[in-house]
Design an enzyme around this catalytic site. Sequence first.
Site, PDB file in Angstrom:
ATOM      1  N   SER A   1      -4.811   3.372  -2.660  1.00  0.00           N
ATOM      2  CA  SER A   1      -5.205   2.116  -3.418  1.00  0.00           C
ATOM      3  C   SER A   1      -4.565   0.895  -2.791  1.00  0.00           C
ATOM      4  O   SER A   1      -4.995  -0.282  -2.957  1.00  0.00           O
ATOM      5  CB  SER A   1      -4.999   2.069  -4.713  1.00  0.00           C
ATOM      6  OG  SER A   1      -3.646   2.515  -5.155  1.00  0.00           O
TER       7      SER A   1
ATOM      8  N   ASP B   1      -0.858  -4.658 -12.212  1.00  0.00           N
ATOM      9  CA  ASP B   1      -1.104  -3.655 -13.361  1.00  0.00           C
ATOM     10  C   ASP B   1       0.095  -2.621 -13.417  1.00  0.00           C
ATOM     11  O   ASP B   1      -0.180  -1.671 -14.222  1.00  0.00           O
ATOM     12  CB  ASP B   1      -2.636  -2.754 -12.985  1.00  0.00           C
ATOM     13  CG  ASP B   1      -2.405  -2.214 -11.840  1.00  0.00           C
ATOM     14  OD1 ASP B   1      -1.335  -2.326 -11.119  1.00  0.00           O
ATOM     15  OD2 ASP B   1      -3.610  -1.795 -11.258  1.00  0.00           O
TER      16      ASP B   1
ATOM     17  N   HIS C   1      -0.085  -1.738  -8.764  1.00  0.00           N
ATOM     18  CA  HIS C   1      -0.454  -2.390  -7.732  1.00  0.00           C
ATOM     19  C   HIS C   1      -0.115  -3.828  -7.893  1.00  0.00           C
ATOM     20  O   HIS C   1       0.105  -4.564  -8.827  1.00  0.00           O
ATOM     21  CB  HIS C   1      -2.081  -2.306  -7.526  1.00  0.00           C
ATOM     22  CG  HIS C   1      -2.751  -1.100  -7.816  1.00  0.00           C
ATOM     23  ND1 HIS C   1      -3.108  -0.495  -9.085  1.00  0.00           N
ATOM     24  CD2 HIS C   1      -2.659  -0.188  -6.793  1.00  0.00           C
ATOM     25  CE1 HIS C   1      -3.289   0.950  -8.613  1.00  0.00           C
ATOM     26  NE2 HIS C   1      -3.154   1.111  -7.430  1.00  0.00           N
TER      27      HIS C   1
END
Length: 377
Positions: free
Chosen positions: A51, A343, A346
């Site tokens: 991610s 978050d 990230h």
Amino acid sequence: MEGGEKKGYGISSVCSRISLSQALVLCLCILPASVHAQCEKKPVIFIFGDSNSDTGGGSAANGMTFGPPFGRAFFHELNGRLSDGRLMIDFFCESLNASYLSPYLESLGSNFTNGANFAIGGAGTLPRFKAFSLDVQVRQFVQFRQRSLLLRSKGYASQLSEEEFKNALYIIDIGQNDLSAAVTQHLSHEQLIQNITTFITEIKLAVLGIYKSGGKNFWIHSTGPLGCLPQKLATTPPRNATTDYDPHGCLVPLNNAAKEFNGQLRALCKELQTEMTNATIVYVDVYSIKYNLIANAAKYGFEKPLMACCGYGGPPYRYNPNFLCGGGRATACDPGQRYLSWDGVHYTEAANSIFAANILSTNFSTPPLNLNFFCNA
Ligand SMILES: *[C@@H]1O[C@H](CO)[C@@H](O)[C@H](O)[C@H]1NC(C)=O
Ligand SMILES: *[C@@H]1O[C@H](CO)[C@@H](O)[C@H](O)[C@H]1NC(C)=O
Ligand SMILES: *[C@@H]1O[C@H](CO)[C@@H](O)[C@H](O)[C@H]1NC(C)=O
Ligand SMILES: *[C@@H]1O[C@H](CO)[C@@H](O)[C@H](O)[C@H]1NC(C)=O
Ligand SMILES: *[C@@H]1O[C@H](CO)[C@@H](O)[C@H](O)[C@H]1NC(C)=O
Ligand SMILES: *[C@@H]1O[C@H](CO)[C@@H](O)[C@H](O)[C@H]1NC(C)=O
């Protein structure tokens, strides 16, 4: 999200949205002179990872959308990134005047003329053969390459050529999810090192697989300081509350695991460089870049470097695994507040832009080649 969207030079647009004094501090120290050298060939980039680099592949693959507040700092629409804005790879593309990379799995609006993004949120080097681990991403690349060349031979001139695949840059940024899983297993030191060796072996196989397909330019990122993530801080009970935290409040055992991974990765890059004739492998010490920013957050105008902007719960971390960012009970910091962590896992666009600028400076690269070395060779 359209892959071929036109954007301005990212760093100046970051500057236009913050106060003048912040802009002076930020821009003076992050505008790297080195990225201005013009590419002589069209830049073509392929990226593999998780991610940290996923520009919509996971969203497409899993049929998931990340609605507001995701994207609130830049895209202002669904874009498949787990951040409030751009990722490091987006800033790399901007520095090369290239379009953002379309995710390989995105069937709408994709444009692969400047490469493809194989990174998928949640991916690791292991387990093998499971969607979308590194070996699967590399097999997807091999399939993509075969199909491109086949279509090109049938007259589809917009498909990438063999020469373009050969000159392309291959970026790998993976390992965080493997490490994250390993550190929760209470392995002994020897077992942990052994586990890490299996992750590094997968990266080796990935590089060799791409090399066998004709790739020769590699850009390999080390993994970041796992023990500084709000998610890890909020969910990992310290074994010894005095010795488990460093002076900046990060978890020492988790950061040590990341350092062990990076030590092995650096050694691998050195080994492959001698084995792979005519290849160029750049190892980038992303760990130091991220850790330096966390340690010097205040200097860069960031608040609470160990607290997520978006999540649930108060200080010190604002992270609750049951109420994640994007869910109904989570709240986000004020858009004017500068946070490093978006978050809990990230980073924010503001952090990513500084990471990218540091990477582009070549100060953290071995050997210190500019990102655009591959489009000038
Ligand atoms: C990108 O475009 C700018 C402005 O036209 C130019 O100065 C710069 O050299 C270009 N960068 C690359 C890597 O081609
Ligand atoms: C794909 O992107 C390239 C440049 O990045 C552009 O020249 C081309 O027109 C785009 N193709 C389509 C079909 O949008
Ligand atoms: C990690 O180590 C444990 C204990 O030795 C082992 O059971 C596990 O299979 C290892 N995992 C990997 C991915 O190597
Ligand atoms: C934590 O580590 C310190 C320093 O090594 C030691 O003095 C202390 O007894 C340890 N505490 C616990 C609970 O193990
Ligand atoms: C390496 O590059 C040289 C010069 O371009 C070429 O002659 C040689 O065949 C290449 N070797 C390999 C293994 O690709
Ligand atoms: C890179 O290193 C040079 C020389 O030490 C320094 O002047 C420059 O500010 C550094 N750039 C970054 C982004 O750290």
